[in-house]
Design a protein around this motif. Structure first.
Motif, PDB file in Angstrom:
ATOM      1  N   ILE A   1     -21.140  -1.860  11.838  1.00 35.86           N
ATOM      2  CA  ILE A   1     -19.627  -1.942  10.874  1.00 35.86           C
ATOM      3  C   ILE A   1     -19.588  -3.414  12.328  1.00 35.86           C
ATOM      4  N   VAL A   2     -19.111  -4.449  11.488  1.00 39.07           N
ATOM      5  CA  VAL A   2     -18.646  -5.485  12.814  1.00 39.07           C
ATOM      6  C   VAL A   2     -17.560  -6.291  12.523  1.00 39.07           C
ATOM      7  N   PHE A   3     -16.470  -6.163  12.894  1.00 41.07           N
ATOM      8  CA  PHE A   3     -15.252  -6.147  13.059  1.00 41.07           C
ATOM      9  C   PHE A   3     -14.270  -7.194  13.866  1.00 41.07           C
ATOM     10  N   GLY A   4     -13.237  -7.809  13.112  1.00 43.28           N
ATOM     11  CA  GLY A   4     -12.469  -8.850  13.972  1.00 43.28           C
ATOM     12  C   GLY A   4     -12.949 -10.102  14.438  1.00 43.28           C
ATOM     13  N   GLY A   5     -12.669 -10.542  15.359  1.00 45.22           N
ATOM     14  CA  GLY A   5     -13.248 -11.696  16.036  1.00 45.22           C
ATOM     15  C   GLY A   5     -12.891 -13.292  15.404  1.00 45.22           C
ATOM     16  N   SER A   6     -14.072 -13.684  16.273  1.00 47.16           N
ATOM     17  CA  SER A   6     -13.373 -15.176  15.577  1.00 47.16           C
ATOM     18  C   SER A   6     -14.383 -16.612  14.217  1.00 47.16           C
ATOM     19  N   CYS A   7     -14.197 -17.452  13.498  1.00 49.66           N
ATOM     20  CA  CYS A   7     -15.351 -17.797  13.091  1.00 49.66           C
ATOM     21  C   CYS A   7     -15.194 -19.566  13.736  1.00 49.66           C
ATOM     22  N   ASN A   8     -14.521 -19.345  14.902  1.00 50.64           N
ATOM     23  CA  ASN A   8     -14.153 -21.032  15.318  1.00 50.64           C
ATOM     24  C   ASN A   8     -14.357 -20.465  17.017  1.00 50.64           C
ATOM     25  N   TYR A   9     -15.093 -21.284  17.604  1.00 52.10           N
ATOM     26  CA  TYR A   9     -14.774 -22.215  18.980  1.00 52.10           C
ATOM     27  C   TYR A   9     -13.856 -21.904  19.602  1.00 52.10           C
ATOM     28  N   ILE A  10     -13.060 -20.479  20.060  1.00 56.07           N
ATOM     29  CA  ILE A  10     -12.284 -20.073  20.025  1.00 56.07           C
ATOM     30  C   ILE A  10     -11.307 -21.296  21.249  1.00 56.07           C
ATOM     31  N   LEU A  11     -12.329 -21.611  22.021  1.00 56.79           N
ATOM     32  CA  LEU A  11     -11.954 -22.521  22.751  1.00 56.79           C
ATOM     33  C   LEU A  11     -10.736 -24.331  22.747  1.00 56.79           C
ATOM     34  N   ARG A  12     -11.751 -24.737  21.302  1.00 57.50           N
ATOM     35  CA  ARG A  12     -11.060 -25.860  21.162  1.00 57.50           C
ATOM     36  C   ARG A  12     -10.209 -25.874  19.908  1.00 57.50           C
ATOM     37  N   VAL A  13     -10.752 -24.669  19.030  1.00 55.66           N
ATOM     38  CA  VAL A  13      -9.263 -24.159  18.115  1.00 55.66           C
ATOM     39  C   VAL A  13      -8.846 -22.546  18.046  1.00 55.66           C
ATOM     40  N   ASP A  14      -7.306 -23.100  17.933  1.00 58.75           N
ATOM     41  CA  ASP A  14      -6.718 -21.892  17.748  1.00 58.75           C
ATOM     42  C   ASP A  14      -6.530 -21.071  16.385  1.00 58.75           C
ATOM     43  N   THR A  15      -7.524 -21.466  15.790  1.00 67.09           N
ATOM     44  CA  THR A  15      -7.609 -20.515  14.665  1.00 67.09           C
ATOM     45  C   THR A  15      -8.692 -20.229  13.910  1.00 67.09           C
ATOM     46  N   GLY A  16      -9.119 -19.241  12.652  1.00 65.15           N
ATOM     47  CA  GLY A  16     -10.552 -18.659  12.082  1.00 65.15           C
ATOM     48  C   GLY A  16     -10.726 -17.740  13.124  1.00 65.15           C
ATOM     49  N   HIS A  17      -9.043 -16.564  14.067  1.00 64.41           N
ATOM     50  CA  HIS A  17      -8.708 -15.254  13.653  1.00 64.41           C
ATOM     51  C   HIS A  17      -9.568 -14.066  12.556  1.00 64.41           C
ATOM     52  N   CYS A  18     -10.502 -13.617  12.550  1.00 59.48           N
ATOM     53  CA  CYS A  18     -10.786 -12.469  11.029  1.00 59.48           C
ATOM     54  C   CYS A  18     -10.463 -11.490  11.827  1.00 59.48           C
ATOM     55  N   ASN A  19      -9.711 -10.798  10.565  1.00 61.10           N
ATOM     56  CA  ASN A  19      -9.803  -9.546  10.898  1.00 61.10           C
ATOM     57  C   ASN A  19     -10.159  -8.506   9.550  1.00 61.10           C
ATOM     58  N   ASP A  20     -11.145  -8.914   8.934  1.00 64.26           N
ATOM     59  CA  ASP A  20     -12.137  -7.695   7.921  1.00 64.26           C
ATOM     60  C   ASP A  20     -13.254  -7.609   8.857  1.00 64.26           C
ATOM     61  N   ALA A  21     -13.641  -6.761   7.769  1.00 62.53           N
ATOM     62  CA  ALA A  21     -15.047  -5.734   8.015  1.00 62.53           C
ATOM     63  C   ALA A  21     -16.447  -5.584   7.497  1.00 62.53           C
ATOM     64  N   HIS A  22     -17.152  -6.531   8.297  1.00 60.89           N
ATOM     65  CA  HIS A  22     -18.914  -6.091   6.934  1.00 60.89           C
ATOM     66  C   HIS A  22     -19.151  -4.653   7.722  1.00 60.89           C
ATOM     67  N   VAL A  23     -20.237  -4.948   6.834  1.00 58.32           N
ATOM     68  CA  VAL A  23     -20.861  -3.376   6.526  1.00 58.32           C
ATOM     69  C   VAL A  23     -22.842  -3.992   6.937  1.00 58.32           C
ATOM     70  N   PHE A  24     -22.974  -3.640   7.471  1.00 50.01           N
ATOM     71  CA  PHE A  24     -24.802  -3.548   7.493  1.00 50.01           C
ATOM     72  C   PHE A  24     -25.458  -2.340   7.646  1.00 50.01           C
TER      73      PHE A  24
END
Length: 321
Positions: free
Chosen positions: A254-277
């Motif tokens: 189970i993977v949760f949260g994190g960012s989908c962008n390079y957070i040091l360059r863009v302060d957006t893209g934060h995630c709060n969804d969960a993925h189940v592998f």
């Protein structure tokens, strides 16, 4: 959501969290004043959720750092690596501390380390085990996992590069050795996760690539055969970095949260969804549970037959519903 009280830690990033006997510990991280080496603890089972700052009775804690990792073994917390600062007088081993040449103020230097520190909650003591063998280069933003009596380290940032190498520390003999894969290896990365899925399998997901791009690939590593295998999954269009991951039921990850962008360059893209592998085929019992729970509301006949489900299966199905 619950309200937490006590000695609540300040807002931080890059902390290292782990659980032991129902207690969650967080160590290190970066707050408004920079890296810290404070240790906090909260019990997750008593329903009170009161934080306390853990004060050690003996030994010396690691120097302030963030983006480190932790193994839990034999009732102890074992920390590895990270990025932080030391005074010049404390840098007595160039092998264990790699200075960041662009970050220093007066006699304080920042850099990466490959130190191993251990905390014993029972005695509230810090110690620094003497290790031998082929130790990994100093690094931060790597991933680690405990498997049996061994701690594994994968990838991370070493100065301006990112790697996908694998090292193992025997937590009984304190011996390091490098694992040289016998097959194709994933691209170098940092801010990824590594999760145990069996007695010999590790699941790697996501991270930040060498060219600073968020990644969405998954890989399985067999520590016995020393082979990587790329893992197909339905989330290839959802990259993640700086996320969390844990093992779920039937070897799910189970993977949760994190960012989908390079957070040091863009302060957006934060995630709060969960993925189940799903890393392993589900047992028949799990398949039955999932099918009934998913379809019972859309099938009147199945809904009427639900009370006649075998007693062993019924509570599990009702819980999922």
């Amino acid at each position: 959501m619950c309200r937490m009280s006590g000695e609540v830690p300040p807002p931080m990033s890059g902390t290292c969290g782990c659980c032991l006997n129902g207690d969650m510990y967080i160590f290190g991280g970066c707050d408004d004043n920079g890296q810290t080496n404070q240790l906090y603890c909260v019990n997750l089972l008593d329903g009170i959720y009161t934080w306390r700052k853990v004060n050690h009775k003996s030994g010396s804690p690691p120097s302030p750092r963030d983006k480190l990792s932790c193994w839990v073994f034999n009732g102890r917390l074992i920390y590895f690596g990270g990025y932080g600062h030391k005074q010049l007088d404390d840098i007595n081993n160039n092998r264990s501390f790699l200075m960041d040449e662009v970050s220093w103020v007066d006699d304080i230097y920042w850099g990466w380390n490959n130190e191993v520190h251990m905390f014993d909650p029972t005695s509230a003591s810090w110690s620094e085990p003497h290790t031998s063998g082929c130790d990994p280069d100093p690094r931060a933003a790597h991933a680690s996992v405990t498997l049996c009596h061994k701690g594994y380290v994968c990838g991370g940032r070493i100065r301006e590069t990112r790697t996908s190498d694998i090292y193992c520390l025997d937590l009984e003999s304190w011996t390091w050795y490098e694992i040289v894969p016998a097959s194709n290896v994933p691209m170098g990365r940092s801010w990824h996760t590594l999760t145990a899925i069996s007695d010999s399998g590790l699941f790697l997901f996501g991270g930040l690539s060498i060219d600073c791009k968020p990644m969405s690939d998954g890989w399985v590593f067999d520590v016995g055969t020393k082979k990587w295998r790329e893992f197909e999954h339905p989330y290839m269009n959802k990259p993640r970095l700086w996320h969390t991951a844990c093992q779920g039921k039937d070897s799910d990850v189970i993977v949760f949260g994190g960012s989908c962008n390079y957070i040091l360059r863009v302060d957006t893209g934060h995630c709060n969804d969960a993925h189940v592998f799903q890393t392993q085929p589900y047992p028949l019992f799990r398949i039955c549970e999932d099918y009934i729970a998913k379809n019972v509301k859309n099938c009147k006949m199945l809904e009427k037959q639900l009370p006649f489900v075998p007693p062993k299966l019924l509570p599990a199905v009702q819980k999922i519903i």
